[in-house]
Design an enzyme around this catalytic site. Structure first.
Site, PDB file in Angstrom:
ATOM      1  N   GLU A  19       3.571 -19.962 -87.653  1.00  0.00           N
ATOM      2  CA  GLU A  19       4.512 -21.051 -87.366  1.00  0.00           C
ATOM      3  C   GLU A  19       4.919 -21.874 -88.574  1.00  0.00           C
ATOM      4  OE1 GLU A  19       2.669 -23.101 -83.967  1.00  0.00           O
ATOM      5  OE2 GLU A  19       2.064 -21.070 -83.433  1.00  0.00           O
TER       6      GLU A  19
ATOM      7  N   HIS B 209       9.097 -24.894 -91.020  1.00  0.00           N
ATOM      8  CA  HIS B 209       9.311 -25.967 -91.992  1.00  0.00           C
ATOM      9  C   HIS B 209      10.080 -25.499 -93.224  1.00  0.00           C
ATOM     10  CE1 HIS B 209       6.555 -28.324 -89.620  1.00  0.00           C
ATOM     11  NE2 HIS B 209       5.552 -27.498 -89.850  1.00  0.00           N
TER      12      HIS B 209
END
Length: 284
Positions: A142, A146
């Site tokens: 994950e 960002h």
């Protein structure tokens, strides 16, 4: 090809994001800063079991063994890194742009007696300080939410040896036809922020755009699996855990859980509209 419109956060912004949030996650969630994976509605697995299960599902897809070199891009405080090393026998190197988390991860490797097999380093996963072909596989749980996805995937392809695999999880919008979206803090800040707002700490990209993202990075797609049905219990469980531990957290850190959530995470409506995928690709 469609790419996320959100501007990736700076190293400082991301370190600040995971400062209080990381402490809250460690207290109320787990040392795995990622989704849990439950087999179905009747699965009563704990958060630790479910998050470890997701790590294991990705570790299997790395297809590595003793002597292989694995990079964990965005390694958090190192729990998945250590687990991958233990299950595969590979040498695993984690990078993160939070120096505090790198310190915690390094100490965890020392405590586990695997400091020669598992190492950690402060580094930007979009601008890695490694030569081309340095790794046999790359894991990203994950963390790509960002980053600028095309840039990150190109960089990861660069540091992989031929035949090396990228295995990651990512988050995508569930609404049909929904384009790339930015994720900002909850509350009024989220309502005011536009898609180009510098406060965007993460972004979503469409499930159907992944094939083009992968090929654009010079990789070949092997698997793209929607695991939303298995991971969708993450956000309600996480919120419940935060509320359960709020007094202890506030006593320890002197900041309210509400302040952490408002400044450092997505709104509940954004979270409930997001799905999770597993992607596997290899370098030709």
């Amino acid at each position: 090809m469609t790419s996320p419109s959100a501007v990736p956060p700076t190293a400082g912004q991301l370190a600040e994001f995971y400062g209080p949030l990381g402490s809250l996650l460690q207290l109320a969630w787990d040392d795995n800063f990622h989704f849990g994976y439950w087999e179905g509605p009747s699965d009563a697995s704990s958060v630790e079991e479910a998050t470890d299960r997701l790590t294991d599902l990705l570790a299997e897809r790395l297809r590595v063994g003793p002597g292989d070199r694995v990079l964990d891009a965005g390694c958090g405080i190192g729990k998945p890194t250590l687990r991958v090393a233990a299950s595969t026998g590979a040498r695993v190197h984690g990078v993160n742009i939070s120096e505090h988390h790198i310190e915690q991860a390094t100490e965890a490797a020392r405590a586990a007696g695997v400091a020669e097999q598992v190492t950690f380093q402060y580094a930007d996963a979009m601008e890695l300080p490694f030569a081309a072909g340095s790794f046999d596989a790359l894991l990203a749980l994950e963390s790509i939410v960002h980053m600028d996805r095309p840039k990150a995937l190109r960089e990861w392809a660069r540091v992989l040896a031929p035949g090396g695999r990228v295995v990651l999880t990512d988050v995508f919008p569930l609404e049909p036809g929904s384009g790339p979206q930015s994720l900002t803090g909850g509350g009024a800040a989220a309502d005011a922020a536009g898609p180009e707002d510098d406060s965007s700490i993460a972004s979503l990209t469409r499930f159907e755009d992944y094939a083009a993202l992968v090929s654009g990075a010079g990789l070949e797609l092997d698997e793209l699996t929607d695991v939303t049905e298995n991971t969708q219990g993450t956000f309600p469980r996480m919120l419940d855990a935060f509320l359960k531990h709020r007094r202890e957290f506030e006593r320890r850190h002197g900041v309210s859980v509400e302040d952490v959530l408002n400044s450092a995470t997505v709104s509940q409506s954004q979270a409930s509209a997001a799905g999770c995928l597993i992607m596997v690709a290899h370098k030709p």
